[in-house]
Motif scaffolding. Structure first.
Motif, short mmCIF file in Angstrom:
data_model
loop_
_atom_site.label_atom_id
_atom_site.label_comp_id
_atom_site.label_asym_id
_atom_site.label_seq_id
_atom_site.Cartn_x
_atom_site.Cartn_y
_atom_site.Cartn_z
N SER A 1 0.86 -1.01 -0.06
CA SER A 1 0.07 -0.02 0.00
C SER A 1 0.85 1.18 0.25
O SER A 1 2.27 1.09 0.03
CB SER A 1 -1.14 -0.06 1.14
N GLY A 2 0.26 2.41 -0.24
CA GLY A 2 1.04 3.60 -0.11
C GLY A 2 -0.03 4.94 0.15
O GLY A 2 -1.10 4.73 -0.23
N VAL A 3 0.76 5.95 0.52
CA VAL A 3 0.19 7.28 0.50
C VAL A 3 0.62 8.27 0.04
O VAL A 3 1.97 8.54 0.29
CB VAL A 3 -0.45 7.32 1.82
N THR A 4 0.02 9.32 -0.66
CA THR A 4 0.66 10.56 -1.05
C THR A 4 -0.24 11.65 -0.52
O THR A 4 -1.36 11.60 -0.46
CB THR A 4 0.55 10.74 -2.46
N VAL A 5 0.60 12.50 0.06
CA VAL A 5 -0.13 13.66 0.75
C VAL A 5 0.31 14.75 0.05
O VAL A 5 1.34 15.16 0.08
CB VAL A 5 0.60 13.74 2.37
N SER A 6 -0.80 15.75 -0.03
CA SER A 6 -0.76 16.89 -0.75
C SER A 6 -1.58 18.15 0.01
O SER A 6 -2.62 17.56 0.76
CB SER A 6 -1.03 16.82 -2.25
N ARG A 7 -1.32 19.23 -0.23
CA ARG A 7 -2.39 20.25 0.60
C ARG A 7 -2.65 21.18 -0.67
O ARG A 7 -2.18 21.52 -1.64
CB ARG A 7 -1.40 21.15 1.36
#
Length: 242
Positions: free
Chosen positions: A78-84
């Motif tokens: 799995s993975g996660v990409t965090v952006s604002r």
């Protein structure tokens, strides 16, 4: 790779290589399909799909004007990409949508390079993209996964002859095209088994009001279409050799 100066290396990277025989195109496709159909080997190879998936989120987030803060890749693939940025709107929708179609899009770009016999260029562009992604990784396993993948591609491109590079490049391209499909089925199976509002499909449901199941079907249609197009292009390019 035989070049010793920077100019010679660049010339070799962007030079054309010999077109492979038709059986190599077919054989690498069969091996890629077999790998995606397995259990344990697929779990290991799926890390490459996760890299492409999160890279797709990251690239579209930047293109849509969002501030990218980091990417994490996990050992369970799995993975996660965090952006604002704005929590809704077209930019957010495209960012979320990009993940599941990214591996198939990577595969189609690979096809374009292969059709023009730019095998070494395909490998080196992959290395550059992995290096750029490495700057955004925020956990140890993610660094290990990206560095390991990049080292493998670099080793093939720098130390192996043209024929081995061709086998690797065709296998990689086939793998991305075929592997783009399986995670979509896995996503729907997971949604049935353990519903979560955090899946890409369910986030898209929240953002658009369209059912998450419909979004899964859209992912599947796009990736199956990319696979069909890739098969058609690669086989037609090899068929005249028959």
């Amino acid at each position: 790779m035989e070049g010793t100066s920077f100019e010679q290396v660049v010339d070799e990277v962007f030079s054309t290589q010999s077109a492979p025989q038709w059986w190599l195109v077919l054989a690498t496709g069969i091996v890629a399909l077999a790998l995606v159909s397995t259990g344990g080997p697929w779990r290991l190879a799926r890390n490459v799909v996760t890299i492409a998936h999160e890279g797709g989120h990251a690239l579209v987030a930047l293109a849509s004007g969002r501030q990218l803060t980091g990417i994490r890749l996990h050992s369970d693939t799995s993975g996660v990409t965090v952006s604002r940025g704005r929590p809704d709107g077209i930019g957010m929708i495209l960012t979320v949508f990009a993940g599941y179609i990214a591996p198939s899009v990577v595969g189609l770009f690979g096809v374009l390079f292969l059709l023009n016999n730019r095998i070494t260029a395909l490998l080196w562009i992959s290395i550059i993209l992995l290096a750029a992604m490495l700057l955004l990784i925020r956990n140890f396993y993610g660094v290990l996964s990206v560095v390991g993948t990049g080292a493998l591609v670099f080793g093939v491109s720098w130390f192996t002859p043209e024929e081995v590079q061709a086998v690797f490049a065709y296998f990689f391209t086939w793998f991305m095209l075929v592997a783009g499909v399986r995670p979509v089925f896995e996503l729907q199976a997971q949604r049935r088994r353990q519903p979560s509002p955090h899946s890409d499909a369910d986030q898209l449901h929240r953002l658009t009001g369209v059912s998450g199941t419909v979004w899964v079907m859209v992912f599947g249609a796009v990736n199956l279409g990319a696979l069909a197009l890739g098969v058609w292009l690669l086989w037609n390019s090899a068929a005249p050799v028959l």
